[in-house]
Enzyme design. Structure first.
Site, PDB file in Angstrom:
ATOM      1  N   ARG A   1       0.853  -1.198   0.000  1.00  0.00           N
ATOM      2  CA  ARG A   1       0.000   0.000   0.000  1.00  0.00           C
ATOM      3  C   ARG A   1       0.884   1.242   0.000  1.00  0.00           C
ATOM      4  O   ARG A   1       2.096   1.157   0.141  1.00  0.00           O
ATOM      5  CB  ARG A   1      -1.033  -0.001   1.139  1.00  0.00           C
ATOM      6  CG  ARG A   1      -0.622  -0.538   2.470  1.00  0.00           C
ATOM      7  CD  ARG A   1       0.398   0.265   3.210  1.00  0.00           C
ATOM      8  NE  ARG A   1       0.039   1.672   3.319  1.00  0.00           N
ATOM      9  CZ  ARG A   1       0.904   2.642   3.537  1.00  0.00           C
ATOM     10  NH1 ARG A   1       2.204   2.375   3.665  1.00  0.00           N
ATOM     11  NH2 ARG A   1       0.527   3.903   3.634  1.00  0.00           N
ATOM     12  N   GLY A   2       0.214   2.398  -0.148  1.00  0.00           N
ATOM     13  CA  GLY A   2       0.961   3.640  -0.321  1.00  0.00           C
ATOM     14  C   GLY A   2       1.057   3.902  -1.822  1.00  0.00           C
ATOM     15  O   GLY A   2       1.453   3.005  -2.578  1.00  0.00           O
ATOM     16  N   ALA A   3       0.673   5.113  -2.248  1.00  0.00           N
ATOM     17  CA  ALA A   3       0.518   5.378  -3.686  1.00  0.00           C
ATOM     18  C   ALA A   3       1.754   5.026  -4.528  1.00  0.00           C
ATOM     19  O   ALA A   3       1.638   4.281  -5.516  1.00  0.00           O
ATOM     20  CB  ALA A   3       0.103   6.834  -3.892  1.00  0.00           C
TER      21      ALA A   3
ATOM     22  N   ARG B   1      -7.258  -0.565  -6.709  1.00  0.00           N
ATOM     23  CA  ARG B   1      -7.582   0.560  -5.814  1.00  0.00           C
ATOM     24  C   ARG B   1      -7.775   1.809  -6.684  1.00  0.00           C
ATOM     25  O   ARG B   1      -6.925   2.106  -7.517  1.00  0.00           O
ATOM     26  CB  ARG B   1      -6.473   0.757  -4.770  1.00  0.00           C
ATOM     27  CG  ARG B   1      -6.359  -0.437  -3.830  1.00  0.00           C
ATOM     28  CD  ARG B   1      -5.529  -0.122  -2.599  1.00  0.00           C
ATOM     29  NE  ARG B   1      -6.208   0.760  -1.688  1.00  0.00           N
ATOM     30  CZ  ARG B   1      -5.594   1.393  -0.687  1.00  0.00           C
ATOM     31  NH1 ARG B   1      -4.295   1.252  -0.503  1.00  0.00           N
ATOM     32  NH2 ARG B   1      -6.277   2.183   0.125  1.00  0.00           N
TER      33      ARG B   1
ATOM     34  N   GLN C   1      -1.962   2.551   9.868  1.00  0.00           N
ATOM     35  CA  GLN C   1      -0.679   2.639   9.147  1.00  0.00           C
ATOM     36  C   GLN C   1       0.345   3.483   9.916  1.00  0.00           C
ATOM     37  O   GLN C   1       1.543   3.249   9.805  1.00  0.00           O
ATOM     38  CB  GLN C   1      -0.884   3.270   7.752  1.00  0.00           C
ATOM     39  CG  GLN C   1      -1.666   2.413   6.783  1.00  0.00           C
ATOM     40  CD  GLN C   1      -3.148   2.733   6.815  1.00  0.00           C
ATOM     41  OE1 GLN C   1      -3.696   3.071   7.866  1.00  0.00           O
ATOM     42  NE2 GLN C   1      -3.811   2.610   5.695  1.00  0.00           N
TER      43      GLN C   1
ATOM     44  N   ASP D   1      -2.242  10.830  -2.425  1.00  0.00           N
ATOM     45  CA  ASP D   1      -2.610   9.740  -3.331  1.00  0.00           C
ATOM     46  C   ASP D   1      -2.961  10.251  -4.716  1.00  0.00           C
ATOM     47  O   ASP D   1      -2.843   9.532  -5.698  1.00  0.00           O
ATOM     48  CB  ASP D   1      -3.779   8.935  -2.761  1.00  0.00           C
ATOM     49  CG  ASP D   1      -3.253   7.967  -1.722  1.00  0.00           C
ATOM     50  OD1 ASP D   1      -2.971   8.417  -0.600  1.00  0.00           O
ATOM     51  OD2 ASP D   1      -3.050   6.783  -2.065  1.00  0.00           O
TER      52      ASP D   1
ATOM     53  N   ASN E   1      -5.674  12.374   0.167  1.00  0.00           N
ATOM     54  CA  ASN E   1      -4.731  11.605   0.984  1.00  0.00           C
ATOM     55  C   ASN E   1      -5.545  10.863   2.047  1.00  0.00           C
ATOM     56  O   ASN E   1      -6.765  11.023   2.155  1.00  0.00           O
ATOM     57  CB  ASN E   1      -3.679  12.526   1.617  1.00  0.00           C
ATOM     58  CG  ASN E   1      -2.546  11.736   2.244  1.00  0.00           C
ATOM     59  OD1 ASN E   1      -1.980  10.841   1.627  1.00  0.00           O
ATOM     60  ND2 ASN E   1      -2.222  12.018   3.492  1.00  0.00           N
ATOM     61  N   LYS E   2      -4.854  10.043   2.826  1.00  0.00           N
ATOM     62  CA  LYS E   2      -5.502   9.198   3.834  1.00  0.00           C
ATOM     63  C   LYS E   2      -6.563   9.954   4.626  1.00  0.00           C
ATOM     64  O   LYS E   2      -6.345  11.086   5.042  1.00  0.00           O
ATOM     65  CB  LYS E   2      -4.415   8.629   4.761  1.00  0.00           C
ATOM     66  CG  LYS E   2      -4.881   7.756   5.888  1.00  0.00           C
ATOM     67  CD  LYS E   2      -5.782   6.611   5.465  1.00  0.00           C
ATOM     68  CE  LYS E   2      -5.221   5.730   4.367  1.00  0.00           C
ATOM     69  NZ  LYS E   2      -6.262   4.857   3.741  1.00  0.00           N
TER      70      LYS E   2
END
Ligand code: MRU
Length: 341
Positions: free
Chosen positions: A53-55, A96, A204, A245, A255-256
């Protein structure tokens, strides 16, 4: 491994002999588990389950995934190979929806493939692998540049609040927002501290950012997401740096989930709020950002293990929110620091 003289401690993705080896970050901080696969469906599942995960990491994983398909293909014609690659690309595109890096990476590999149309098949396959590997290295180099540019904004005594995980585990290595912190602390030896938010529902920040910070001995304090107002009101935060993201050309940033609330609080408390991301996160066309909504279980339990709510309750679980440009002090990319006009 060293890139441009900077030590890269954790490399979460590797491509070797037609296989991808990745760190399954869902197992952290308890265990550091590596998974190896040569199967694109397994890779797609890893992205969906957020083992990767993570863009930027998702983007690099997709590029390596297409390289894996090309490397292992038994196709004897360009059109057969095209069919295999397009099918893999389509599957990966569905994993995603929010992180733009995923689409950027897939489009770049497909473009390369199309450009190679008149070359022999073995050259096409090796060029695709080469392209994906260079994207991986580029991501690390971009992180180091982001680190350098961003660290110029930090000074001794700063306490940087960050959200989610933007470190080595979220990229090809080193990190974006966390890369800036790493660069300022370890390369420039600045006396800075970090406040990391735990980042509900999947933690996270608590599981991954705290793990990276402790491992690298960067002074850090973990807070729950609802303590951000408290620490800001007590003067405990001098800067906020988070990742992204997807960034639209009008300056809106996805973003998150929770990033927007932090930005509003930072504005209220007059604290600079920075976004750090490679330019591969910038979406040059879209007018809106698709927001991923995830399973209710993520909110009703702690990591699927302990129930924290009645099963019958309705849940909202958007994985990202959007921060408008008026709340953003600057966007830091590998090309420099962009401030609002
Ligand atoms: O849902 P996740 O964990 O993939 O979300 C990650 C984030 O929101 C990060 O801040 C972003 O991808 C940047 S990672 C360098």
């Amino acid at each position: 491994m060293f890139v441009e003289g900077v030590k890269i401690e954790i490399v979460p993705l590797e491509f070797k002999n037609g296989k991808i080896r990745f760190i399954d970050v869902t197992k952290l901080p308890e265990e550091l588990v590596y998974v190896e696969t040569d199967n694109v469906e397994r890779l797609a599942k890893a992205i969906e389950r957020m083992e990767i995960r993570g863009a930027p990491a998702i983007g690099v994983a997709a590029a390596l995934g297409l390289a894996m398909v090309a490397y292992n293909s038994k196709a004897k014609t360009y059109s057969k190979l095209a069919k295999e690659l397009y099918a893999a690309a389509e599957r990966l595109r569905k994993t995603r929806p929010t992180a733009y890096n995923l689409f950027w990476a897939i489009n770049r590999i497909i473009k390369k493939f199309n450009e190679l149309k008149n070359k022999p098949l073995d050259i096409i396959k090796s060029e695709i692998v080469r392209e994906a590997l260079s994207m991986q290295l580029e991501d690390i180099k971009n992180n180091i540049s982001i680190g350098k540019h961003g660290a110029s904004l930090l000074k001794d005594g700063d306490t940087v609040l960050t959200h989610c995980n933007t470190g080595s585990l979220a990229t090809a290595g080193y990190g974006t927002a966390l890369g800036i912190i790493r660069y300022a602390y370890h390369v420039q030896k600045k006396k800075i501290k970090v406040i990391a938010t735990e980042t509900r529902p999947l933690l996270q920040g608590a599981r991954l950012t705290a793990w990276e910070l402790v491992r690298e001995k960067i002074p850090a304090t973990l807070v729950t997401d609802n303590m951000v107002g408290y620490v800001m009101s007590k003067g405990m935060v001098t800067k906020v740096i988070v990742g992204a993201d997807r960034i639209l050309l009008d300056g809106r940033v996805a973003n998150k989930i929770g990033t927007y609330s932090i930005a509003v609080l930072a504005k209220h408390h007059n604290i600079p709020f920075y976004i750090a991301a490679p330019t591969s996160t910038i979406d040059p066309k879209s007018k809106e950002i698709p927001i991923e909504h995830r399973k209710p279980e993520e909110v009703k339990t702690v990591l699927g293990k302990i129930a924290t709510a009645p099963r019958e309750i309705e849940v909202l679980n958007p994985a990202f929110d959007i921060t408008p440009p008026e709340l953003i002090t600057a966007i830091i990319t590998e090309k420099g620091i962009a401030r609002p006009p």
